[in-house]
Design an enzyme around this catalytic site. Structure first.
Site, PDB file in Angstrom:
ATOM      1  N   ASP A  42       1.005  -1.083   0.069  1.00  0.00           N
ATOM      2  CA  ASP A  42      -0.108  -0.045   0.056  1.00  0.00           C
ATOM      3  C   ASP A  42       0.949   1.225  -0.088  1.00  0.00           C
ATOM      4  O   ASP A  42       1.960   1.365   0.892  1.00  0.00           O
ATOM      5  CB  ASP A  42      -0.905  -0.060   1.306  1.00  0.00           C
ATOM      6  N   HIS A  45     -11.131  -3.235   3.396  1.00  0.00           N
ATOM      7  CA  HIS A  45     -11.233  -2.653   4.696  1.00  0.00           C
ATOM      8  C   HIS A  45     -11.821  -1.474   5.021  1.00  0.00           C
ATOM      9  O   HIS A  45     -11.910  -1.111   6.185  1.00  0.00           O
ATOM     10  CB  HIS A  45      -9.510  -2.626   5.076  1.00  0.00           C
ATOM     11  N   ASP A  46     -12.252  -0.753   4.073  1.00  0.00           N
ATOM     12  CA  ASP A  46     -13.177   0.272   4.229  1.00  0.00           C
ATOM     13  C   ASP A  46     -14.593   0.379   4.292  1.00  0.00           C
ATOM     14  O   ASP A  46     -15.202   1.353   4.191  1.00  0.00           O
ATOM     15  CB  ASP A  46     -12.809   1.187   3.187  1.00  0.00           C
ATOM     16  N   GLU A  96      -6.367   3.636  -5.936  1.00  0.00           N
ATOM     17  CA  GLU A  96      -7.586   3.746  -5.111  1.00  0.00           C
ATOM     18  C   GLU A  96      -8.136   5.346  -5.439  1.00  0.00           C
ATOM     19  O   GLU A  96      -7.375   6.355  -4.976  1.00  0.00           O
ATOM     20  CB  GLU A  96      -7.524   3.764  -3.774  1.00  0.00           C
ATOM     21  N   ASP A 105      -3.205   4.585  -2.326  1.00  0.00           N
ATOM     22  CA  ASP A 105      -4.171   5.241  -1.613  1.00  0.00           C
ATOM     23  C   ASP A 105      -4.621   6.583  -1.805  1.00  0.00           C
ATOM     24  O   ASP A 105      -3.734   7.577  -2.208  1.00  0.00           O
ATOM     25  CB  ASP A 105      -3.501   5.293   0.142  1.00  0.00           C
TER      26      ASP A 105
END
Ligand code: NOJ
Ligand code: CA
Length: 610
Positions: free
Chosen positions: A179, A409-410, A338, A280
Site C-alpha cells: 500500500d 477494509h473500508d 484507489e 491510497d
C-alpha cells in the site's frame, strides 16, 4: 470550452461532465434519463440552473464547468483484444495485516502470522497479495498514517520479517504489492516535524501549512473523518490541511523536493523486489492552487466540502506520469490507484494503456445503490450492480482494465448489505464469488471473503475502534442516543472487516464480546474451485463478454476465447426463478446449490462449459 450558455447535453457528452453528472444522479437516486431526455438535454446550463431554485445553486455549474474545461483530452475505448499482462491474469487477495493472523497472542495480526498462512493462500489459488500498510505508524488510522516509510510497525514485526515475507511469497510463485500512502503522512513523520518546527526548512513547503488565527481556517473544506479539514497548531500560529484524521497531514505535491523524496522512497521498495503498489486516495494528490473555497451545493450533494478542488486536480496526470516514468516503469511495477469519486470516464483518463499513468483504479460507485450512503441500513439490489457493471464492461474499452471487488477494509461486508437474512448469506457469498471471478477484469478478494464472512453485530460503541467511526460518534453524540449511533454504525462501519479473521488468533480486548465467525467450508470450497477454473484457461482473464440476459433478477452471460466458452447464469434475488439459459450440449461445471432441484434457488449461480 463550455460555458453557462452551453447545453446540458453538451456538458453530459464530455467525459468529465458525464461522470460528475452521473455521480450526482446516483447520489440523488435519479435515473440517467433525467438528463438525457431531449427537453433537458437541449436546455442551456444557465436555464437549467434557474429551473431548480432552492435545490441547485448556479455556483454548482461553475464548479462543474471548471473541472470539465480543465480536461482537453479524451480516451477512445479500444475494441482490440486485451494485451496480456501478469496482473490481468492474476487474482489478488487483500490482507489487512492487523486482523489477518496473530502469531504471538497479543491480539494483533502480524507479518510472521501472514507468513504462516502463505501455504493456505497458495493452496486457495490466489496469485498476488496486496498488503494494507505495514509501515511504522502511530496507528491513528491503522497504518494509513505513516511515520516512517522505510520502517516496519513494531507490532507487525521487523524489516527482516518483511524481507522474509517477500522472499516466501516469491518462493511460492506469488507476487506482493504494498500500500502506498502518499497523499498524506502522519503528523509524527520527520518531514512534518521539521516542516512545523523550522520555518526556514525547505520541508515547510512539503505540507499545506498556512499562517492564521485560530478563529479562521484557510478555507471551508471538510475532513472525511468529520469536522473541518484544518488543524490549528497554536505554538506556530499555523493551520495544517488534513483531508483525513487530524494526524494525517496532506502532502503538497506542488513541491519538487517532496516529489523527489517520495520517488526515492518508492524506488527503495522496488529495489527490495516488491511487485507494485495499491495507491491510497491517489487521485487527491493534486489540489487546486490557492486552495479555493468548496462549493456549498457540491458539499450538500456529495457530503464533503471542497472535493471539486482535488478529486481530479490540475496536475494529477502530470504527477501520475512522473511516478510511472521515474519509479514504476524502470522496475516493471504494477499499480492500482484507489480513486474515490472517479467515474468511468475519469478512470479511463488515468488508466488507458497509451496514457502511461496507472494500470487500474478502484472506483467505488458500485458499493451502494442509488440514493444510498454507506451508513444507510437497506437491502442492496444486485440488479443494480448488474446494470452498473454492464455499463463499464461495454464501454470501458480493452485499453483499460476493470478491477472487480465487493469488499475491502473500508466497508462492511457486501453479503450483509444484500440481505439481512443470514440464512441466505452463504448463497450470496458464492454468487458474489462467481461474479467476481468470471466477469471481465482483475479480481481483488478481501480476506475472509473465501470464508463466507458477513458483518458482526457490535453491541457496544467501545467495540468500534476505527478513527472514522470515532469521528462519527464525536459529531453525533449530542444529537443521537448511543443505541441510534450503534444501529447506524452496525450498518456501515468498516470495523466489520477489521475483526481478527477466524483461525487468526484470539480476539483482542477491544473486541471483547464480539463473537468470531465460523468459516463456511462450502463457500471456501467454491472459491477453491472457481480459482482453479479461472486458472485452467485464459477465457476469464482475456475472453470476450456477451450478455445473454439482463432480465429482472437475471444476469446471464457468455465468456469465450479461441473456441472455448462458458455461460454463467446468476439469480440476483431471493425469489427462485426459472433458468433462462437453455443448455444443449453444455456441461454444468459449477453449481452453487447442487442439491437444489427445479428452478434456480435464491441467489443461485451456475457455470456451464459449452
Ligand atoms: C483510504 C484507505 O483505504 C482508508 O483506510 C484510509 O482511512 C484513507 N484512505 C486515508 O488514508
Ligand atoms: Ca501479534
Amino acid at each position: 470550452m463550455l460555458t453557462l450558455d452551453s447545453t446540458i447535453g453538451e456538458l453530459y457528452r464530455t467525459p468529465i461532465g458525464r461522470d460528475l453528472a452521473d455521480k450526482m444522479l446516483l447520489q440523488a437516486g435519479l435515473p440517467q434519463s433525467t438528463l438525457t431526455n431531449p427537453l433537458v438535454s437541449h436546455m442551456k446550463i444557465r436555464s437549467a440552473a434557474k429551473l431548480l431554485p432552492g435545490k441547485i445553486d448556479p455556483s454548482l455549474f461553475d464548479a462543474i464547468l471548471s473541472l470539465v474545461n480543465r480536461e482537453p483530452e479524451t480516451v477512445t475505448p479500444s475494441k482490440a483484444p486485451v494485451k496480456p499482462a501478469w496482473w490481468k491474469e492474476a487474482v489478488f487477495y487483500q490482507i489487512y495485516p492487523r486482523s489477518f493472523c496473530d502469531s504471538n497472542g497479543d491480539g494483533i495480526g502480524d507479518i510472521p502470522g501472514i507468513i504462516s498462512r502463505l501455504d493456505y493462500l497458495k493452496d486457495l489459488g490466489v496469485d498476488a497479495l496486496w498488503l494494507s500498510p505495514v509501515y511504522d505508524s502511530p496507528n491513528d488510522d491503522n497504518g494509513y498514517d505513516i511515520r516512517d516509510y522505510r520502517a516496519i510497525l513494531a507490532e507487525f514485526g521487523t524489516m527482516e520479517d518483511f524481507d522474509r515475507l517477500l522472499a516466501e511469497v516469491h518462493a511460492r510463485g506469488m507476487r506482493l504489492i504494498m500500500d502506498l500512502v502518499i497523499n498524506h503522512t502522519s503528523d509524527e513523520h520527520a518531514w512534518f516535524r521539521e516542516a512545523l518546527d523550522d520555518p526556514s526548512s525547505p520541508r515547510r513547503n512539503y505540507y499545506f501549512l498556512k499562517p492564521g488565527t485560530p478563529d479562521a481556517p484557510p478555507n471551508n473544506w471538510g475532513s472525511f473523518f468529520s469536522g473541518p479539514a484544518w488543524r490549528y497548531f497554536p505554538e506556530e500560529g499555523l493551520w495544517g490541511l488534513h483531508l483525513f484524521s487530524k494526524k494525517q497531514m496532506d502532502l503538497n505535491w506542488e513541491d519538487d523536493g517532496l516529489r523527489r523524496e517520495v520517488l526515492d522512497m518508492i524506488r527503495w521498495w522496488l529495489e527490495k523486489g516488491v511487485d507494485g503498489f495499491r495507491m491510497d486516495v491517489i487521485n487527491y494528490i493534486s489540489k487546486d492552487p490557492g486552495l479555493p473555497a468548496g462549493d456549498p451545493t457540491v458539499a450538500g450533494l456529495i457530503g464533503f466540502c471542497g472535493v471539486e478542488h482535488y478529486i481530479y486536480g490540475p496536475r494529477l496526470h502530470e504527477f501520475l506520469k512522473q511516478i510511472r516514468r521515474e519509479a514504476f516503469d524502470p522496475y516493471g511495477a504494477f499499480s492500482v490507484g484507489e480513486c474515490p469519486g472517479l467515474g468511468m470516464n475519469m478512470s479511463r483518463m488515468v488508466t488507458a494503456e497509451e496514457r502511461k499513468e496507472l494500470d487500474m483504479v478502484f472506483s467505488f460507485d458500485h458499493l451502494e445503490t442509488p440514493g444510498h450512503g454507506k451508513y444507510d441500513d437497506y437491502e442492496y439490489d444486485l440488479n443494480w450492480y448488474r446494470d452498473h457493471i454492464l455499463q463499464w464492461i461495454e464501454n470501458y474499452g480493452t485499453n483499460c482494465r476493470l478491477s472487480l471487488f465487493f469488499n475491502n477494509h473500508d466497508n462492511p461486508r457486501m453479503v450483509s448489505k444484500v440481505s439481512r437474512n443470514k440464512a441466505l448469506h452463504p448463497y450470496i457469498a458464492k454468487l458474489l464469488a462467481v461474479l467476481q471471478l468470471t466477469l471481465p477484469g482483475t479480481p481483488f478478494i478481501y480476506q475472509g471473503d473465501e470464508m463466507g464472512l458477513s458483518n458482526y453485530e457490535f453491541t457496544s460503541l467501545d467495540q468500534i475502534t476505527d478513527v472514522e467511526a470515532k469521528g462519527f460518534i464525536a459529531e453525533n453524540r449530542a444529537r443521537m442516543s448511543e443505541a441510534e449511533m450503534l444501529r447506524i454504525l452496525n450498518a456501515g462501519t468498516r470495523e466489520h472487516t477489521r475483526v481478527l479473521l477466524p483461525g487468526g488468533g484470539q480476539l483482542p480486548p477491544w473486541h471483547a464480546g464480539v463473537t468470531q465467525q465460523t468459516p463456511d467450508p462450502e463457500v471456501e470450497e467454491s472459491y477453491r474451485f472457481l480459482l482453479k477454473l479461472r486458472r485452467s484457461s485464459k477465457v476469464f482473464p482475456y475472453g470476450t463478454f456477451e450478455l445473454i440476459s439482463d432480465k429482472k433478477n437475471a444476469f446471464v452471460y457468455r465468456r469465450s476465447l479461441n473456441g472455448k466458452s462458458y455461460v454463467i447464469e446468476c439469480n440476483l434475488a431471493a425469489e427462485p426463478r426459472k433458468p433462462l439459459y437453455k443448455p444443449k450440449k453444455s456441461r454444468l461445471v459449477f453449481d452453487s446449490q447442487p442439491l437444489h432441484t427445479g428452478d434456480l434457488g435464491p441467489y443461485h449461480a451456475q457455470i456451464w462449459e459449452e
